[in-house]
Design a protein around this motif. Sequence first.
Motif, PDB file in Angstrom:
ATOM      1  N   ALA A 168       7.124  -2.645  -7.768  1.00 53.88           N
ATOM      2  CA  ALA A 168       7.275  -3.703  -6.768  1.00 53.88           C
ATOM      3  C   ALA A 168       8.751  -4.004  -6.510  1.00 53.88           C
ATOM      4  N   LEU A 169       9.538  -4.070  -7.589  1.00 57.43           N
ATOM      5  CA  LEU A 169      10.968  -4.341  -7.456  1.00 57.43           C
ATOM      6  C   LEU A 169      11.675  -3.173  -6.770  1.00 57.43           C
ATOM      7  N   PHE A 170      11.310  -1.954  -7.139  1.00 56.26           N
ATOM      8  CA  PHE A 170      11.871  -0.747  -6.518  1.00 56.26           C
ATOM      9  C   PHE A 170      11.576  -0.723  -5.026  1.00 56.26           C
ATOM     10  N   ALA A 171      10.328  -1.053  -4.680  1.00 55.67           N
ATOM     11  CA  ALA A 171       9.939  -1.039  -3.274  1.00 55.67           C
ATOM     12  C   ALA A 171      10.708  -2.077  -2.461  1.00 55.67           C
ATOM     13  N   HIS A 172      10.914  -3.263  -3.044  1.00 54.28           N
ATOM     14  CA  HIS A 172      11.618  -4.329  -2.317  1.00 54.28           C
ATOM     15  C   HIS A 172      13.114  -4.048  -2.208  1.00 54.28           C
ATOM     16  N   GLU A 173      13.731  -3.659  -3.329  1.00 57.07           N
ATOM     17  CA  GLU A 173      15.194  -3.578  -3.357  1.00 57.07           C
ATOM     18  C   GLU A 173      15.744  -2.256  -2.843  1.00 57.07           C
ATOM     19  N   ARG A 174      15.072  -1.138  -3.106  1.00 59.82           N
ATOM     20  CA  ARG A 174      15.617   0.169  -2.738  1.00 59.82           C
ATOM     21  C   ARG A 174      14.999   0.759  -1.488  1.00 59.82           C
ATOM     22  N   LEU A 175      13.747   0.406  -1.202  1.00 58.67           N
ATOM     23  CA  LEU A 175      13.079   0.973  -0.036  1.00 58.67           C
ATOM     24  C   LEU A 175      12.944  -0.027   1.109  1.00 58.67           C
ATOM     25  N   GLY A 176      13.281  -1.298   0.848  1.00 66.97           N
ATOM     26  CA  GLY A 176      13.211  -2.313   1.891  1.00 66.97           C
ATOM     27  C   GLY A 176      11.801  -2.632   2.343  1.00 66.97           C
ATOM     28  N   ILE A 177      10.835  -2.574   1.444  1.00 67.01           N
ATOM     29  CA  ILE A 177       9.431  -2.799   1.788  1.00 67.01           C
ATOM     30  C   ILE A 177       9.069  -4.253   1.547  1.00 67.01           C
ATOM     31  N   ASP A 178       8.391  -4.880   2.522  1.00 65.55           N
ATOM     32  CA  ASP A 178       7.992  -6.269   2.371  1.00 65.55           C
ATOM     33  C   ASP A 178       6.654  -6.364   1.631  1.00 65.55           C
ATOM     34  N   THR A 179       6.122  -7.572   1.542  1.00 66.02           N
ATOM     35  CA  THR A 179       4.907  -7.799   0.765  1.00 66.02           C
ATOM     36  C   THR A 179       3.731  -6.989   1.286  1.00 66.02           C
ATOM     37  N   TYR A 180       3.495  -6.994   2.591  1.00 59.70           N
ATOM     38  CA  TYR A 180       2.387  -6.239   3.148  1.00 59.70           C
ATOM     39  C   TYR A 180       2.622  -4.740   3.006  1.00 59.70           C
ATOM     40  N   GLY A 181       3.876  -4.319   3.175  1.00 63.34           N
ATOM     41  CA  GLY A 181       4.203  -2.906   3.028  1.00 63.34           C
ATOM     42  C   GLY A 181       3.950  -2.393   1.627  1.00 63.34           C
ATOM     43  N   PHE A 182       4.114  -3.263   0.631  1.00 59.03           N
ATOM     44  CA  PHE A 182       3.850  -2.843  -0.742  1.00 59.03           C
ATOM     45  C   PHE A 182       2.369  -2.497  -0.919  1.00 59.03           C
ATOM     46  N   GLY A 183       1.503  -3.271  -0.305  1.00 63.02           N
ATOM     47  CA  GLY A 183       0.085  -2.945  -0.354  1.00 63.02           C
ATOM     48  C   GLY A 183      -0.207  -1.600   0.297  1.00 63.02           C
ATOM     49  N   LEU A 184       0.465  -1.303   1.411  1.00 66.08           N
ATOM     50  CA  LEU A 184       0.285  -0.013   2.073  1.00 66.08           C
ATOM     51  C   LEU A 184       0.808   1.134   1.217  1.00 66.08           C
ATOM     52  N   LEU A 185       1.886   0.878   0.463  1.00 69.00           N
ATOM     53  CA  LEU A 185       2.429   1.904  -0.428  1.00 69.00           C
ATOM     54  C   LEU A 185       1.405   2.277  -1.500  1.00 69.00           C
ATOM     55  N   LEU A 186       0.733   1.282  -2.063  1.00 67.30           N
ATOM     56  CA  LEU A 186      -0.321   1.563  -3.042  1.00 67.30           C
ATOM     57  C   LEU A 186      -1.498   2.283  -2.391  1.00 67.30           C
ATOM     58  N   GLY A 212       5.834   7.154  -0.103  1.00 63.35           N
ATOM     59  CA  GLY A 212       4.397   7.136   0.108  1.00 63.35           C
ATOM     60  C   GLY A 212       3.777   8.511  -0.040  1.00 63.35           C
ATOM     61  N   SER A 213       4.472   9.539   0.461  1.00 66.03           N
ATOM     62  CA  SER A 213       3.963  10.904   0.323  1.00 66.03           C
ATOM     63  C   SER A 213       3.913  11.329  -1.139  1.00 66.03           C
ATOM     64  N   ALA A 214       4.951  10.977  -1.896  1.00 62.02           N
ATOM     65  CA  ALA A 214       4.985  11.322  -3.319  1.00 62.02           C
ATOM     66  C   ALA A 214       3.849  10.640  -4.072  1.00 62.02           C
ATOM     67  N   LEU A 215       3.595   9.369  -3.767  1.00 62.50           N
ATOM     68  CA  LEU A 215       2.501   8.656  -4.421  1.00 62.50           C
ATOM     69  C   LEU A 215       1.144   9.244  -4.032  1.00 62.50           C
ATOM     70  N   ALA A 216       1.032   9.729  -2.797  1.00 62.31           N
ATOM     71  CA  ALA A 216      -0.228  10.348  -2.369  1.00 62.31           C
ATOM     72  C   ALA A 216      -0.493  11.627  -3.159  1.00 62.31           C
ATOM     73  N   VAL A 217       0.544  12.440  -3.366  1.00 61.67           N
ATOM     74  CA  VAL A 217       0.385  13.670  -4.147  1.00 61.67           C
ATOM     75  C   VAL A 217       0.031  13.342  -5.592  1.00 61.67           C
ATOM     76  N   CYS A 218       0.709  12.341  -6.152  1.00 60.54           N
ATOM     77  CA  CYS A 218       0.400  11.916  -7.518  1.00 60.54           C
ATOM     78  C   CYS A 218      -1.046  11.423  -7.611  1.00 60.54           C
ATOM     79  N   GLY A 219      -1.480  10.661  -6.633  1.00 59.95           N
ATOM     80  CA  GLY A 219      -2.849  10.171  -6.610  1.00 59.95           C
ATOM     81  C   GLY A 219      -3.864  11.296  -6.544  1.00 59.95           C
ATOM     82  N   ALA A 220      -3.538  12.378  -5.828  1.00 58.08           N
ATOM     83  CA  ALA A 220      -4.452  13.518  -5.748  1.00 58.08           C
ATOM     84  C   ALA A 220      -4.634  14.155  -7.121  1.00 58.08           C
ATOM     85  N   GLY A 221      -3.526  14.311  -7.838  1.00 60.59           N
ATOM     86  CA  GLY A 221      -3.626  14.864  -9.183  1.00 60.59           C
ATOM     87  C   GLY A 221      -4.437  13.976 -10.106  1.00 60.59           C
ATOM     88  N   MET A 222      -4.209  12.679 -10.020  1.00 60.06           N
ATOM     89  CA  MET A 222      -4.952  11.740 -10.863  1.00 60.06           C
ATOM     90  C   MET A 222      -6.431  11.707 -10.484  1.00 60.06           C
TER      91      MET A 222
END
Length: 424
Positions: free
Chosen positions: A237-255, A306-316
């Motif tokens: 959550a901190l990484f998404a806010h500080e380094r990627l500039g993602i807001d609260t709703y965007g964090f949900g989309l990232l997950l 988001g793409s990296a998390l999608a690939v990780c999710g596929a493996g999981m």
Amino acid sequence: MPAGFGRLWAAQTISSLGDGVTHAALPLLALTLTRDPMALAVVTAAGTLPWLLFGVLGGALVDRWDRRRTMCFADSARAVLLGIPAAAAVLDVLSVPLLAAVAFLLGLGGLFFDTAATAYLPDLLDRDPALLERANSRLRSAQTAMSGFAGPPAGSALLALGRAVPLFADAVSFLLSALLVRTLPAMPRPVPEVRESLLRQARAGAAYVFRDRVLLGLALRPAVGNVAFLAVETVLALFAHERLGIDTYGFGLLLTAEATGGLLGAGIASGLGRRLGTGTALTCTAAIEGLAILGLAAAPNPYVAGSALAVCGAGMGATMVLAPSLRQAIVPAHLMGRVASTSRMLAMCAAPIGAFLGGWLATAYDIRTPLYAAAVLLLTMTAVTASLTSNRRVEAALRAAAPAGAPAQPTSVHSAQENAPDVR
């Protein structure tokens, strides 16, 4: 599939939707109270501590208790529990210690529910390897869709309506799940063993895992993986806010991106196993997860992340179909609760280490450092566990699990599915 499976599937789907709401809302609630990475790590780690303290004993109790009633009671208790932080949020007395305490008790309820559900499913499906894989694929897909795809955006949106709203929504989901579980068919308990103390029975279940190379490999992989994934989750959550500039709703989309990959992985798991064999498929998915987290650490923008998390999710997603199906097919019924809880305990006990490691690395170095460390751990784990869950060992375990006098067991869970009748 038996009719009872549909009700179990529905119960877990509803509960997973509520879990997804809380999964997004809880770290965001914590962020409204503190920006300290170590404080966030405490909340994250608290939910995993019950497995460290009661994991194996919980499995021994599940092997003594009625598994359907255990699931029902666990979900009912969690529904009541979530009313506490919801009321605290309404009264504006919510605190980090309260969130940590609630996370701990929710984890305790999850310990009993998950162990009982894992032990109940093989009995419901007569331990048929093909049906177990099909059932786990459906359960995993529903869990991913609800807890990862639909739940997080809903949690972020509900949080905007009030801090208590997502907590009440999760409480309702637990209540509905408990009502559905009550309608499941009762299953006979396993034949009792020679009367032994609870501690001795728990030790016997743990020893069974450590003596079996395949079960040990299946247990070590999520244990090491959880160190890595919790290190990432603690700072995400901190990484998404500080380094990627993602807001609260965007964090949900990232997950949600991770959940989308998870749906794909669950869908292709059977095909992957048929082509490569279960053991090799598990090794490949482990490598994919490590490389994906490495990509997340280096991500320059939300789209790459988001793409990296999608690939990780596929493996999981593929792993969470292949590994449980294999374990349920080879473990005797009277040991299922203890074996499942021992494996889960190893994974969950590793999670607090990952949570605190992530918080410490982010504090001492940089917010990206926990992500790079997680990638190294995952790739190392791939090399270590590859031989333990090789195709040769998996085939031997399935043959050994075949009942005496039964036809020869197919050489993998996936070939069993090919030979099974098309049950709808």
